[in-house]
Every structure is written in structure tokens, then in C-alpha cells.
Scaffold this motif. Structure first.
Motif, PDB file in Angstrom:
ATOM      1  N   GLN A  43       0.815  -1.215   0.000  1.00 52.83           N
ATOM      2  CA  GLN A  43       0.000   0.000   0.000  1.00 52.83           C
ATOM      3  C   GLN A  43       0.849   1.266   0.000  1.00 52.83           C
ATOM      4  OE1 GLN A  43      -3.191  -0.638  -0.560  1.00 52.83           O
ATOM      5  NE2 GLN A  43      -2.386  -2.720  -0.445  1.00 52.83           N
ATOM      6  N   SER A  44       2.175   1.142   0.109  1.00 53.68           N
ATOM      7  CA  SER A  44       3.066   2.302   0.140  1.00 53.68           C
ATOM      8  C   SER A  44       3.844   2.389  -1.158  1.00 53.68           C
ATOM      9  CB  SER A  44       4.026   2.197   1.329  1.00 53.68           C
ATOM     10  OG  SER A  44       5.033   3.181   1.249  1.00 53.68           O
ATOM     11  N   ASP A  45       4.321   3.603  -1.453  1.00 53.09           N
ATOM     12  CA  ASP A  45       5.179   3.797  -2.624  1.00 53.09           C
ATOM     13  C   ASP A  45       6.609   3.334  -2.350  1.00 53.09           C
ATOM     14  OD1 ASP A  45       3.218   4.836  -4.214  1.00 53.09           O
ATOM     15  OD2 ASP A  45       3.505   6.886  -3.479  1.00 53.09           O
ATOM     16  N   GLY A  46       6.880   2.798  -1.204  1.00 52.57           N
ATOM     17  CA  GLY A  46       8.225   2.343  -0.869  1.00 52.57           C
ATOM     18  C   GLY A  46       8.664   2.897   0.470  1.00 52.57           C
ATOM     19  N   GLY A  47       9.573   2.207   1.123  1.00 55.30           N
ATOM     20  CA  GLY A  47      10.089   2.687   2.394  1.00 55.30           C
ATOM     21  C   GLY A  47       9.336   2.178   3.595  1.00 55.30           C
ATOM     22  N   LEU A  48       8.249   1.369   3.404  1.00 54.67           N
ATOM     23  CA  LEU A  48       7.478   0.821   4.521  1.00 54.67           C
ATOM     24  C   LEU A  48       7.840  -0.647   4.702  1.00 54.67           C
ATOM     25  CD1 LEU A  48       3.700   1.295   5.206  1.00 54.67           C
ATOM     26  CD2 LEU A  48       4.688  -0.979   5.232  1.00 54.67           C
ATOM     27  N   ILE A  49       8.103  -1.039   5.964  1.00 56.38           N
ATOM     28  CA  ILE A  49       8.379  -2.435   6.298  1.00 56.38           C
ATOM     29  C   ILE A  49       7.482  -2.820   7.470  1.00 56.38           C
ATOM     30  CG2 ILE A  49      10.107  -4.080   7.111  1.00 56.38           C
ATOM     31  CD1 ILE A  49      12.246  -2.346   5.819  1.00 56.38           C
ATOM     32  N   ALA A  50       6.742  -3.942   7.320  1.00 54.70           N
ATOM     33  CA  ALA A  50       5.816  -4.390   8.365  1.00 54.70           C
ATOM     34  C   ALA A  50       6.391  -5.608   9.087  1.00 54.70           C
ATOM     35  CB  ALA A  50       4.453  -4.721   7.771  1.00 54.70           C
ATOM     36  N   SER A  51       6.037  -5.748  10.371  1.00 56.60           N
ATOM     37  CA  SER A  51       6.584  -6.831  11.185  1.00 56.60           C
ATOM     38  C   SER A  51       5.577  -7.248  12.244  1.00 56.60           C
ATOM     39  CB  SER A  51       7.885  -6.364  11.854  1.00 56.60           C
ATOM     40  OG  SER A  51       8.273  -7.241  12.882  1.00 56.60           O
ATOM     41  N   ILE A  52       5.564  -8.569  12.599  1.00 58.94           N
ATOM     42  CA  ILE A  52       4.722  -9.078  13.674  1.00 58.94           C
ATOM     43  C   ILE A  52       5.591  -9.878  14.630  1.00 58.94           C
ATOM     44  CG2 ILE A  52       2.811 -10.601  14.285  1.00 58.94           C
ATOM     45  CD1 ILE A  52       1.513  -9.900  11.648  1.00 58.94           C
ATOM     46  N   LEU A  53       5.527  -9.534  15.917  1.00 55.13           N
ATOM     47  CA  LEU A  53       6.212 -10.277  16.962  1.00 55.13           C
ATOM     48  C   LEU A  53       5.163 -10.988  17.815  1.00 55.13           C
ATOM     49  CD1 LEU A  53       8.822  -7.599  18.170  1.00 55.13           C
ATOM     50  CD2 LEU A  53       9.097  -9.335  16.384  1.00 55.13           C
ATOM     51  N   SER A  54       5.497 -12.166  18.303  1.00 51.45           N
ATOM     52  CA  SER A  54       4.564 -12.912  19.158  1.00 51.45           C
ATOM     53  C   SER A  54       5.175 -13.075  20.552  1.00 51.45           C
ATOM     54  CB  SER A  54       4.256 -14.284  18.564  1.00 51.45           C
ATOM     55  OG  SER A  54       5.431 -15.075  18.530  1.00 51.45           O
ATOM     56  N   THR A  55       4.318 -13.266  21.556  1.00 56.04           N
ATOM     57  CA  THR A  55       4.792 -13.437  22.937  1.00 56.04           C
ATOM     58  C   THR A  55       5.093 -14.914  23.219  1.00 56.04           C
ATOM     59  OG1 THR A  55       2.525 -13.700  23.712  1.00 56.04           O
ATOM     60  CG2 THR A  55       3.440 -11.474  23.736  1.00 56.04           C
ATOM     61  N   ASP A  56       5.964 -15.132  24.209  1.00 57.67           N
ATOM     62  CA  ASP A  56       6.194 -16.504  24.665  1.00 57.67           C
ATOM     63  C   ASP A  56       5.049 -16.912  25.589  1.00 57.67           C
ATOM     64  OD1 ASP A  56       6.667 -15.025  26.917  1.00 57.67           O
ATOM     65  OD2 ASP A  56       8.815 -15.485  27.053  1.00 57.67           O
ATOM     66  N   GLU A  57       5.046 -18.163  26.035  1.00 59.07           N
ATOM     67  CA  GLU A  57       3.963 -18.675  26.869  1.00 59.07           C
ATOM     68  C   GLU A  57       3.827 -17.881  28.166  1.00 59.07           C
ATOM     69  OE1 GLU A  57       1.627 -20.896  26.357  1.00 59.07           O
ATOM     70  OE2 GLU A  57       2.347 -21.181  24.301  1.00 59.07           O
TER      71      GLU A  57
END
Length: 965
Positions: A43-57
Motif C-alpha cells: 500500500q506504500s510507494d516504498g520505504g514501509l516495512i511491516a513486522s509481527i512479533l509474538s509473545t512466549d507462553e
């Protein structure tokens, strides 16, 4: 513009549908989240980076779950990030359980221990959102990185919220699947009792930000529905669950059921955009527009058991779009019909997108030659002038305003230089960068040319009056306040140079018993001029009362309404001449006749065509008809004096001054002596173009000189000196009178003709017409001033009238006149409450119009003008500072303060002198009479005005006026 800004609701619904389809197909959470992040990054013209982190138990650390665009060593550095304060955007967001926006990683204390990892990979901003399910359990974080410092826009926030919610759905579904696989009895079908994780998944679906409904079987039984869907048809989920959908909204069955059945049979998704709908629920009509996605709903074994519908209400968007399209159409229509030139240029190449007919006429281009072409290509001949403005616009991002800006343009008649008043308003993209501009321009070439002609004439008048070799003064009001006095009259009075603004009776109190005050008052009240010759006037010079003799005139001055507003005094000191008369009076009566002022004739010759204009008196002197050709006048000169005439003309071609005496032979044979004086004017090539001058019959002077030489030889030298002085005075007076009546009237007449012609040529342009009217009015006022030097009478006689005047209303009207200039200069004008006074409205308008105009004119480059106007009562002790004020009157003190260029305090009193300028005309326009006019108006109202300033620190003008008269 960033793609996020342009993303439609349908586009997002489509992306969300793809992700949910992967979930229903049983794809792994890594695949689902990877698809989601790639869609977000797209959805961006460039320069955007998406990330997902998850929690431990234990919920104590964050681990990398998805985001392939992040550098590997960065992922390794943050993998296992501890949840807590100041642990970057994600660790802090998980700790605070709310979104954390860091627009500049380098400057953020949250990133003090991790910023070197981010900056190493050119990551400069990070926005993180915690992923928390319905039970309040933290599942991880969703983050967006940018390679530049940046704050999120509203569109960014919408994208983050929807993407984070979708990611949470995928993670919760993954947890549910893992629990489901651990429970053998619930493996067969998705419609089996879902268990706790399945319940959480359905809860997330119900809370989705788009309408979602799951319909089972051909009867389309509502199995799952959220509130968003229920709101579309004014129903709660409880009113819909386990019921056939079309039993609730039968009006929609004909339109939507065939589409749902087709998805149920074929298993092919269906996408509908901007779909109109209409239903009636309990008698209430509901209509609008929807974006709809129908997905086959599958059991665990892949069997299609129903249809899942994702529905988004876009009614408001569609209606807004239609309204916007209508507004844009109206805007284009108004732009096309606008009387000023307007064009729109977009992109770095400044492609011409819009140009109205007026703009195309100004640049003399057809629509096909201009629209769709880069500006510097369409107007290539003007590149040198246009390119610096373009660079300034893109560098500063601020509007570019130019006045009388020269641009070369190729027109059908050839390449010409045009002058423009223009403003370029920058257009910005979503990143805040300049992406074009709107140009509004007005061709002022003809107006500027006309104004320059007026300025030339004004300069000529000022030079003549100020440098006149004889005294000139102007007194206004019945109390005769000195508005203007040239240096000659100041020298005669011997009272110093600071006389403007004072009463005539104050400067010359010794005239009280000499009938001069009465003469001035009669001229002012009757409008009849007064002339005196050889009049004795006793003046105090160097503390001693001394007798002087003058030839002087008092001439009434009229305003635009034909009312007398003042008196002009012209004079010539003839003290020595009168003394000579008195000494010779007893010895020879003819001496008195010989030195009396003789009548003079005038002439004006076009040296190119040899055509001339002569006065009646000149024709009488030469005994020739007034309309006779020039050679007839020359032939009347005595043959023996033609050589003298030729020699005088040769000398005049070198010095520009013609001066000789010659004999003229009358038709009856009589011979007279004539003295001829004139001036030759040259064109820009130094070629003679015009001769103006006077001729005087000096026969009696010649005879008198001869007789006097025979009888009173002992007084010859004294008499010759007196005669020469008389000749000089008379010649200078006549030369000035001639120049006023002919040399100045002709250019004024042409100015009026040219301005009349221009007025017709700009019909329909009220702004241009108003300027031309002012030019014409200025020429009329100038002509009136010159006529007042020569005319003996006026037909109108009226007195000033004072009336109640609300200064607040007056200032409001003046600010309306200056509205365009205020907007152009981005000026701020603050006005405190002002009093109501007894005054002459027109003159008060002139006073404040000039003061505000001065503040708007003399501004510092690059600094927005600020003007403060306030009023306060003048305290009793304040009256004692100024002798001009009446002790019994009540006064108001008004100040006009600005932040302009100011002036040297040493010029504080001189700036109110007529034609006094402190700045060159090329930098600041005007003629040097505005402040003199202000002083005149204030004095007419029985007040005073003074200024206080410092260079480059602004100026303050103080006006003290009586409240009543």
C-alpha cells in the motif's frame, strides 16, 4: 501521493478477504501473516516495512513471527526482546498495552539501547500496536517501520488498526486449530462445537470492523453474524441468528440470493463494489451502497457448507464521492469562467492540467499547445524568467508572489516582454513534498506603462515647483495652515525651514496690521483671486522689522467637489526694483513707464514638423495672424537682425537656451524691439524636438534706456542693474507660467486620453478599471493644481462641513480597499475600538488610507507586516506639550504602529514636507505627497501629527484630533 492515501475501502476489504480465505483454507499462520504483511507493504510507494512479533507462553518476551523485509541481523538483535519500558516501540507497546508511535528513532529515549541496530539499516521511525484478544491476553505486536522520520496520517492509522485486527484473527485461529488438533472428538467438521479457542475466533469475527455473516445451506441460515452487519439492516445479531436471512430482508432476495447460490454451487468467490441495496425492516426503508465479498464457507474436510459474506457500508463514501465530483465539476466551470488567468500544473515536470481561456489568451497558446505539456516546454521562451520561480517554489514550499514580473512570450505578433502580477500556490503530496502549483496571473503591462507616464509627469511638476526661482506657498483651511512652502519663499520669510504644518499667522505675526490676512480670507471665502504689484510688506528678519516689496498673487485651490480648500501664494520680490523706481521717479516720469512689466507672448514649436502654437499677444507683437505659419513670423524680423537670430539658435542647440533681442517691422512700417527667450528640448537621440518660449515687446525699455542715458548719465549703471533684475524676474515668471499652461497641460491631457482608452479595453475587469479611474483622477487633480496657478476665478464657493464620523466604520471600509494587498503581503492588522468624532469623512478617509498604505508599503523583505491601531483620550497635561492645541477642547490620540523598515529619527519632521522622499522610487513607489496630505488633513481638523521611528525597527505615527468642533 502515498498509496495509503489513495487506498479505497473496497481495496482493503479485498485484501482482508484474501487473508480470511487463507485462514478458512487452513493455511499455516506464517503463510497467512506473510500474505497480510506483503499486502500492507504494497500500500506504500516504498520505504514501509511491516513486522509481527509474538509473545512466549509466559508473556515476558517477544519473538519474531513474520516480516521477511527486515534485515536478518536486525531480527536476530531484537529476537527475544524483553517486554518493558524503554524497550523500543514494540517492547514498550506490549508493556503499556497501547499503541506507541516513535516518529524519530534517533531522538527517542525508548530506543536508547536499540537505536544503533535500527539506524544501521536506515530505519528511522516505528509505530507499534499491541495484539490483545477478547480475554485481555497479549498475543504479540504489529509494527510498521519507515526509512524516514514520520508521523502517521489518519489513513495510516486506519490501515494499522485494520491490519492489526486481521493479524490477531489469524493468530487466534492458529491457537484454536492447535487446540482443535489436540482434541480428537472435534476434528471432523468446523461446525462441531468449537471449544473455547473456536469461541474466541468467532468473537473476533463478530468484532471485525466490517460486516461479516456466515450463511449455511440453500436456505441461507444465519450461523455467525456481527454487529456491523446487523446495523446495515437495523437488526441485532440475536434477531438474525439461526433464521433464514431473506425472511428478515425479503426485498433483497431477488438481487442477492442468486449470487449467494452461485457461490454455494461453484465455490468461486464473488466481489461486488459500490453495490446499491434497498430493504424494508418493520416498515422502515433502508438504502445505500455496499462493497460485498462472498466467500465459500468450508468445513474441515473442504466441503462447502455455506457462504461467508464480508460487507462494508460505503454509502457515505459514494455520496461524498458524487458530491466531490459535482464540486470538482463546478470548480472547473468556475475556473474556466474566471476573469483572471488561472492554471494548474502537476508533478516535477509541471504538466499543464488545467488552464482557463483567460490564461490561454494571456500566453497566446491553444489548449492543445498547452494542456498536457511541461510548463517550461510550452513557454520555452520565458524559461529564464520562470525557472527561478519554480526553483524557489520547490525549495521553500511557500507561495511565490511577484508583482510587475517581466516574462518573454512568443505571441502571434512576435516575441514581447509582458509584465505580470502573479501568485503561485504550491500543491503538496501525502509526504508533504511540493507536487505542483496553482498559478493565478494578471497581465499588467498596459497598467504599468500608464502609471509610468503619470509618474513622469508628477516628477516634472515636483521639480518645477520645488526649484521655481520665485516664492510659492500653499495654505489650507480658513485658518491658513501652511501645507507647502518652497525654498524660495522660506528664504524670503527668513523663519527657517520648519514652517510646514504651522499657521500662516503664527509664522508671520508681523502681517497682522498689513491687511494680508484679510486678503487671504476673502480669496478663501469668495473664490476670487487677489493680485498685488509692488506691494510693501514689512517682515521681521534677524529680529528687525524691515520693508520689502513684492508682486504677489493669492489664488484659490479647489477640491474634486469644486470647494475651496486652500490658497496658493506666488510672489516675486521686487524690493530693489521698486527702490530704483522711487529714486528715478522725480527725475524722469518715463523711467517709471520703461520698467513696468510688459505683456509677453508665448510660442511652442515642433522642430520636426515646424508647426507651432502661439498666443494672441505674440501674434500682436509680430503683427501676424495667430494661425500663420512660422516663416511669416520670421519674415517680420528686421533683415539686419536675422544673422543675430541665426547665431542665437546655433548657440541654443549647444546650451538648449535661446536668448536674443531683435527688431520687428510692423505692417505700417513701425519698428519695435522684441526680446525672445526659450528652451529647446531634445529626444533620446539628442535631436532637437521642441522649442518653447516667450517674446516681450521691449521697445519702451529700449527707448527709456537711451533717454535715461542722455539725461542721467550718473545713474546709468544703477538703472541698467534695475532693468536687468526686472527682466530676469519677468522672464522667469513668464517662462514658468508658460510651462505650467502648455508644457504640463499637454502630457496631462494625453494621460487622460490614454487612461480613457485603457478603461474601454479592460471592460469587465473591475480591478483594472478601478486602477485606471485612480490614474484619471490623479491626472485631474494635477491639472487642477496647475490651472489654479493661472486662473483668476472659480465658479463654485462652498465651505467645509463637519459631521459625526465613526472611525471604526471608516477603518473597516479602508481595509476593504486594501483587502488584496493585505492578502498578498499576509499582513496582520489589529484595530482597538476607536471613537466617534466630528470630522470631514472624505479627508479622514484620506488620512488613514495614507497612513495604512505607508505601513503596507514600507515593509521589510521576508517579514509579514504587522500594523497596530489604537486610540486613547489625550490627558489634560498632554495638551501642554503642544501649543497648537486648544486648552478647552477634548482630544483623542490615535497611533498607527508597524514593524516595517522605519526611518532615521532625524527625518521625523521632514517626512511631512511635500515631495519629501526617504527612499528611492524603484524600491518603494509613491510621489512624496501622502504624508504631507495627512498633515494637511490633521491641521484642517485642528489637530497635530508626528512620527517616531528607528531604522529597520518600524514606525509609529501619532494623530491627535479634537472630538468636536
Amino acid at each position: 501521493m502515498d498509496k495509503i492515501e489513495k487506498m479505497s475501502l473496497g481495496a482493503f476489504t479485498n485484501g482482508l478477504s484474501d487473508v480470511l480465505q487463507l485462514i478458512t483454507e487452513g493455511k499455516s499462520v506464517m503463510i497467512v501473516l506473510d500474505r497480510l504483511l506483503k499486502w500492507v507493504e504494497a500500500q506504500s510507494d516504498g520505504g514501509l516495512i511491516a513486522s509481527i512479533l509474538s509473545t512466549d507462553e509466559a508473556g515476558q518476551h517477544l519473538y519474531h513471527l513474520a516480516g521477511s523485509q527486515l534485515p536478518k541481523d536486525y531480527i536476530e538483535a531484537i529476537n527475544g526482546l524483553k517486554i518493558g519500558p524503554n524497550m523500543g516501540s514494540c517492547g514498550t507497546a506490549a508493556y503499556l498495552r497501547k499503541p506507541v508511535i516513535v516518529d524519530n528513532i534517533e531522538a527517542s529515549v525508548l530506543w536508547k539501547d536499540y537505536k544503533h541496530y535500527a539506524l544501521k539499516h536506515n530505519l528511522h521511525s516505528c509505530w507499534s500496536t499491541p495484539l490483545i484478544n477478547n480475554e485481555g491476553r497479549l498475543r504479540g505486536t504489529f509494527a510498521i517501520y519507515y526509512q524516514v522520520p514520520r508521523q502517521p496520517t489518519e489513513a495510516d492509522k486506519q490501515l494499522i488498526g485494520l491490519a492489526a485486527h486481521t493479524a490477531l484473527i489469524a493468530i487466534e485461529h492458529d491457537h484454536a486449530e492447535r487446540e482443535r488438533r489436540q482434541t480428537a472428538e472435534k476434528e471432523k467438521h468446523m461446525i462441531d462445537p468449537p471449544g473455547k479457542s473456536e469461541e474466541r475466533f468467532q468473537n473476533l469475527v463478530r468484532e471485525a470492523r466490517v460486516g461479516i455473516v456466515v450463511l449455511l445451506g440453500e436456505e441461507m441460515i444465519v450461523d455467525v453474524v456481527n454487529e456491523m452487519y446487523g446495523k446495515l439492516i437495523n437488526r441485532t445479531p440475536e434477531q438474525l441468528l439461526n433464521k433464514p436471512l431473506f425472511s428478515v430482508i425479503p426485498q433483497a432476495e431477488a438481487t442477492f440470493k442468486p449470487l449467494l447460490n452461485n457461490v454455494l454451487r461453484t465455490g468461486k468467490p464473488l466481489h461486488l463494489y459500490d453495490q446499491p441495496y434497498y430493504v424494508v425492516v418493520e416498515g422502515k426503508e433502508i438504502s445505500g451502497y455496499l462493497n460485498v465479498i462472498y466467500q465459500p464457507y468450508r468445513l474441515a474436510d473442504g466441503t462447502i457448507s455455506g457462504v461467508m459474506a464480508l460487507v462494508q457500508d460505503v454509502t457515505e463514501v459514494i455520496l461524498s464521492r458524487k458530491k466531490l465530483e459535482q464540486s470538482e465539476e463546478q470548480f472547473r466551470s468556475l475556473l474556466t469562467l474566471a476573469p483572471v488567468a488561472i492554471a494548474v500544473f502537476k508533478g516535477k515536470e509541471l504538466i499543464g492540467e488545467i488552464a482557463n481561456d483567460t490564461y490561454l489568451q494571456v500566453v497566446d497558446r491553444s489548449r492543445t499547445e498547452f494542456i498536457g505539456k511541461p510548463l517550461l516546454e510550452a513557454l520555452a521562451e520565458g524559461r529564464d524568467a520562470i525557472e527561478p520561480l519554480v526553483e524557489k517554489l520547490f525549495e521553500t514550499g511557500e507561495p511565490v508572489l511577484v508583482n510587475e514580473y517581466p516574462v518573454r512570450l512568443k505571441k502571434k505578433s512576435g516575441e514581447v516582454e509582458c509584465l505580470f502580477n502573479a501568485i503561485w500556490q504550491p500543491l503538496f503530496n501525502a509526504n508533504g513534498s511540493v507536487d505542483g502549483f496553482i498559478a493565478v496571473a494578471h497581465d499588467v503591462t498596459q497598467l504599468v506603462e500608464a502609471r509610468r507616464k503619470v509618474e513622469e509627469s508628477e516628477q516634472q511638476v515636483r521639480s518645477l515647483v520645488e526649484s521655481a526661482p520665485f516664492p510659492i506657498g500653499v495654505y489650507v483651511g480658513r485658518d491658513m495652515r501652511i501645507q507647502f512652502a518652497n525654498q524660495s519663499i522660506k528664504n524670503v520669510w527668513g523663519k527657517g525651514n520648519e514652517v510646514e504644518g504651522k499657521l500662516y499667522s503664527e509664522v508671520l505675526p508681523e502681517l497682522a496690521d498689513q491687511n494680508i490676512y484679510a486678503q487671504l480670507d476673502r480669496v478663501y471665502t469668495t473664490g476670487i483671486p487677489f493680485h498685488a504689484r509692488h506691494q510693501r510688506v514689512d517682515l521681521v528678519v534677524n529680529g528687525v522689522l524691515q520693508p520689502f516689496y513684492f508682486n504677489y498673487s493669492f489664488t484659490p485651490l479647489y477640491n474634486a467637489k469644486g470647494q475651496v480648500y486652500g490658497v496658493m501664494n506666488t510672489a516675486a520680490e521686487v524690493t530693489e526694483l521698486v527702490s530704483a523706481y522711487k529714486e528715478l521717479e522725480e527725475s524722469e516720469a518715463r523711467a517709471r513707464l520703461a520698467i513696468e512689466a510688459s505683456d509677453q507672448g508665448t510660442f511652442d514649436v515642433d522642430l520636426k514638423t515646424n508647426k507651432q502654437k502661439v498666443s494672441k499677444r505674440l501674434a500682436e507683437i509680430f503683427n501676424v495672424e495667430a494661425d500663420a505659419e512660422r516663416h511669416r513670423f520670421i519674415s517680420a524680423i528686421h533683415p539686419d537682425d536675422l544673422v543675430l537670430r541665426e547665431s542665437a539658435y546655433k548657440k541654443a542647440l549647444q546650451t538648449s537656451i535661446l536668448d536674443y533681442d531683435a527688431r520687428v517691422i510692423k505692417k505700417n512700417g513701425n519698428v519695435i524691439w522684441v526680446r525672445i527667450k526659450g528652451k529647446i528640448y531634445f529626444n533620446e537621440n539628442n535631436e532637437p524636438k521642441r522649442l518653447v518660449g516667450i517674446a516681450q515687446d521691449i521697445t519702451e525699455q529700449k527707448h527709456f534706456a537711451n533717454a535715461l542715458s542722455e539725461k542721467v548719465q550718473e545713474r546709468t549703471a544703477e538703472l541698467e542693474s534695475a532693468n536687468k533684475q526686472l527682466q530676469v524676474v519677468n522672464q522667469e515668471l513668464q517662462q514658468f507660467a508658460y510651462v505650467c499652461s502648455h508644457d504640463l497641460q499637454e502630457p496631462l491631457r494625453k494621460i487622460r486620453i490614454f487612461s480613457d482608452g485603457l478603461t474601454k479595453s479592460v471592460e469587465g475587469n473591475s480591478e483594472a478599471a478601478r486602477h485606471l479611474q485612480k490614474i484619471h483622477a490623479s491626472a485631474d487633480r494635477m491639472s487642477g493644481l496647475i490651472q489654479s496657478l493661472l486662473e483668476y476665478s472659480r465658479i463654485t464657493n462652498a465651505s467645509f462641513r463637519f459631521e459625526q464620523l465613526d472611525l471604526n466604520n471608516l477603518l473597516t471600509s479602508i481595509l476593504t480597499d486594501y483587502e488584496l494587498l493585505i492578502e498578498q503581503k499576509k499582513a496582520t492588522i489589529e484595530i482597538d475600538p476607536l471613537p466617534t468624532i466630528e470630522a470631514m469623512p472624505l479627508q479622514m478617509n484620506q488620512l488613514f488610507f495614507n497612513l495604512i498604505g505607508n505601513s503596507l508599503k514600507f515593509t521589510k523583505r521576508g517579514v509579514a507586516p504587522y500594523i497596530k491601531i489604537k486610540a486613547e483620550p489625550l490627558p489634560e497635561e498632554g495638551k501642554q506639550q503642544w501649543s497648537e492645541l486648544t486648552e478647552s477642547a477634548t482630544y483623542t490620540m490615535i497611533t498607527v504602529q508597524d514593524n516595517g523598515i522605519g526611518f532615521d529619527p532625524g527625518f521625523a519632521s521632514k517626512i511631512f514636507t511635500v515631495f519629501q522622499r526617504l527612499n528611492d522610487r524603484s524600491s518603494y513607489g509613491g510621489y512624496g505627497i501622502g504624508l504631507a496630505l495627512c498633515k494637511k488633513v490633521v491641521q484642517l481638523h485642528g489637530g497635530i501629527i508626528f512620527a517616531d521611528a528607528a531604522l529597520n525597527k518600524g514606525a509609529t505615527f501619532t494623530v491627535i484630533l479634537p472630538l468636536k468642533h
